[in-house]
Design a protein around this motif. Structure first.
Motif, PDB file in Angstrom:
ATOM      1  N   UNK A   1       5.685 -68.679  61.470  1.00  0.00           N
ATOM      2  CA  UNK A   1       6.646 -69.300  61.943  1.00  0.00           C
ATOM      3  C   UNK A   1       7.429 -68.590  63.373  1.00  0.00           C
ATOM      4  N   UNK A   2       6.653 -67.516  63.428  1.00  0.00           N
ATOM      5  CA  UNK A   2       7.377 -66.777  64.649  1.00  0.00           C
ATOM      6  C   UNK A   2       6.522 -66.008  65.778  1.00  0.00           C
ATOM      7  N   UNK A   3       6.711 -66.447  66.916  1.00  0.00           N
ATOM      8  CA  UNK A   3       5.891 -66.031  67.969  1.00  0.00           C
ATOM      9  C   UNK A   3       6.244 -64.531  68.194  1.00  0.00           C
ATOM     10  N   UNK A   4       5.470 -63.655  68.767  1.00  0.00           N
ATOM     11  CA  UNK A   4       5.945 -62.272  68.879  1.00  0.00           C
ATOM     12  C   UNK A   4       6.862 -62.106  69.961  1.00  0.00           C
ATOM     13  N   UNK A   5       6.973 -62.706  70.882  1.00  0.00           N
ATOM     14  CA  UNK A   5       7.941 -62.576  71.924  1.00  0.00           C
ATOM     15  C   UNK A   5       9.358 -63.120  71.666  1.00  0.00           C
ATOM     16  N   UNK A   6       9.261 -64.243  70.617  1.00  0.00           N
ATOM     17  CA  UNK A   6      10.675 -64.556  70.364  1.00  0.00           C
ATOM     18  C   UNK A   6      11.096 -63.836  69.262  1.00  0.00           C
ATOM     19  N   UNK A   7      10.198 -63.312  68.258  1.00  0.00           N
ATOM     20  CA  UNK A   7      10.844 -62.806  67.271  1.00  0.00           C
ATOM     21  C   UNK A   7      11.076 -61.184  67.856  1.00  0.00           C
ATOM     22  N   UNK A   8      10.546 -60.798  68.805  1.00  0.00           N
ATOM     23  CA  UNK A   8      11.173 -59.329  69.282  1.00  0.00           C
ATOM     24  C   UNK A   8      12.501 -59.533  69.944  1.00  0.00           C
ATOM     25  N   UNK A   9      12.786 -60.823  70.492  1.00  0.00           N
ATOM     26  CA  UNK A   9      14.232 -61.086  71.025  1.00  0.00           C
ATOM     27  C   UNK A   9      14.973 -61.113  69.719  1.00  0.00           C
ATOM     28  N   UNK A  10      14.782 -61.829  68.952  1.00  0.00           N
ATOM     29  CA  UNK A  10      15.495 -61.965  67.613  1.00  0.00           C
ATOM     30  C   UNK A  10      16.064 -60.646  67.004  1.00  0.00           C
ATOM     31  N   UNK A  11      14.896 -59.893  66.899  1.00  0.00           N
ATOM     32  CA  UNK A  11      15.049 -58.199  66.414  1.00  0.00           C
ATOM     33  C   UNK A  11      15.913 -57.457  67.194  1.00  0.00           C
ATOM     34  N   UNK A  12      15.645 -57.636  68.473  1.00  0.00           N
ATOM     35  CA  UNK A  12      16.452 -56.773  69.216  1.00  0.00           C
ATOM     36  C   UNK A  12      17.963 -57.058  69.319  1.00  0.00           C
ATOM     37  N   UNK A  13      17.906 -58.679  69.581  1.00  0.00           N
ATOM     38  CA  UNK A  13      19.618 -58.964  69.460  1.00  0.00           C
ATOM     39  C   UNK A  13      20.290 -58.457  68.147  1.00  0.00           C
ATOM     40  N   UNK A  14      19.488 -58.732  66.839  1.00  0.00           N
ATOM     41  CA  UNK A  14      20.069 -58.518  65.815  1.00  0.00           C
ATOM     42  C   UNK A  14      20.317 -56.731  65.784  1.00  0.00           C
ATOM     43  N   UNK A  15      19.440 -56.092  66.120  1.00  0.00           N
ATOM     44  CA  UNK A  15      19.848 -54.532  66.364  1.00  0.00           C
ATOM     45  C   UNK A  15      20.766 -54.162  67.082  1.00  0.00           C
TER      46      UNK A  15
END
Length: 279
Positions: A69-83
């Motif tokens: 369900x998750x493309x790497x660049x988009x998931x990296x953005x979500x992870x970075x934002x959440x952190x």
């Protein structure tokens, strides 16, 4: 020290309802509040941020994000934002996904090999995109390839003890001996690289009862081909009085190495009584 987590599941919830549930989980002694990743449930990252807002000490996890369900660049953005929003409290759980209907709804193939390939690629690309500074990684599953990947790349290996069974059209629990062999496989792979990942197990159900045999028979739907004796032994089901289950947790840690226990939402209150015996 053993850690305890709970997966909070909700198809719909108001902000106040969600905050209250997260606070209750922390009050019961859970160390990790995790959010799932299914199309019919609340979206994982917004609810993870709210869970952190509601609580003070709990780690906030995803259990587990469907890699397809998750493309790497988009998931990296979500992870970075959440952190950035919740600090170092995030625990990132990833898996291959197992609900065939969700793959169809998302227009994705359900082929087992393809799903594992996507998870493998996501783990590698995410590590690069996050510059090796991502949150602790949990990888959950059952098969050789997924658990081998987890043993090599994750800080936490989560055992579902429940492979997909085509004859049932869903996952089903395996016996304790089979799950022990999965643990031994992970230890062998991790040992080749000198690694010692934390071992997590996902429990399917908790039944508080004075009659363990009767209680476990009510859970036969989770493992139709296991006997009552086998059901009593599996570390993925907790049945008995709170003190008995606490002893089961201790025995499972000694036998399997499970020092991190995750339960489902429906068991949150009952397993909370068990946690009281383990603190």
């Amino acid at each position: 020290m053993t850690r305890f987590g709970v997966v909070l599941i909700s198809e719909r919830s108001s902000r106040d309802e969600w905050l209250a549930r997260c606070r209750r989980a922390e009050a019961l002694g859970y160390d990790v509040i995790a959010v799932p990743d299914h199309l019919n449930l609340l979206s994982p990252f917004p609810t993870a941020v709210l869970a952190a807002e509601a609580t003070e000490r709990a780690t906030i996890g995803t259990y587990v994000l469907n890699a397809s369900f998750h493309r790497p660049a988009l998931l990296a953005r979500d992870v970075t934002t959440t952190m950035g929003l919740i600090g170092e409290r995030l625990e990132l759980g990833l898996g291959t996904g197992y609900v065939e209907a969700e793959f169809a709804a998302a227009g994705l193939p359900f082929d087992p090999a393809t799903r594992v390939d996507r998870l493998t690629e996501l783990v590698g690309e995410l590590d690069t995109l996050l510059d090796h500074k991502g949150p602790p990684l949990l990888i959950g599953g059952h098969g050789d390839r997924v658990l081998g990947l987890a043993a090599r790349r994750a800080e936490i290996v989560s055992f579902t003890g429940a492979p997909y069974r085509a004859e049932y059209g869903r996952t089903a629990l395996v016996a304790a001996g089979a799950l022990l062999r999965r643990v031994q496989h992970v230890r062998a792979v991790a040992g080749e690289r000198g690694l010692r990942p934390e071992l997590n197990v996902l429990s399917k159900a908790t039944v508080l009862t004075g009659d363990r045999r009767a209680g476990v028979r009510s859970l036969r739907c989770y493992a139709p081909d296991l006997t009552t004796e086998e059901l009593l032994e599996v570390p993925t089901l907790f049945v008995g009085r709170p003190a008995q289950i606490a002893e089961q947790v201790r025995q499972n840690e000694e036998r399997f190495g499970f020092s991190y226990i995750t339960v489902m939402d429906s068991a949150m209150e009952d397993f909370g009584k068990v946690i009281e015996h383990l603190r």
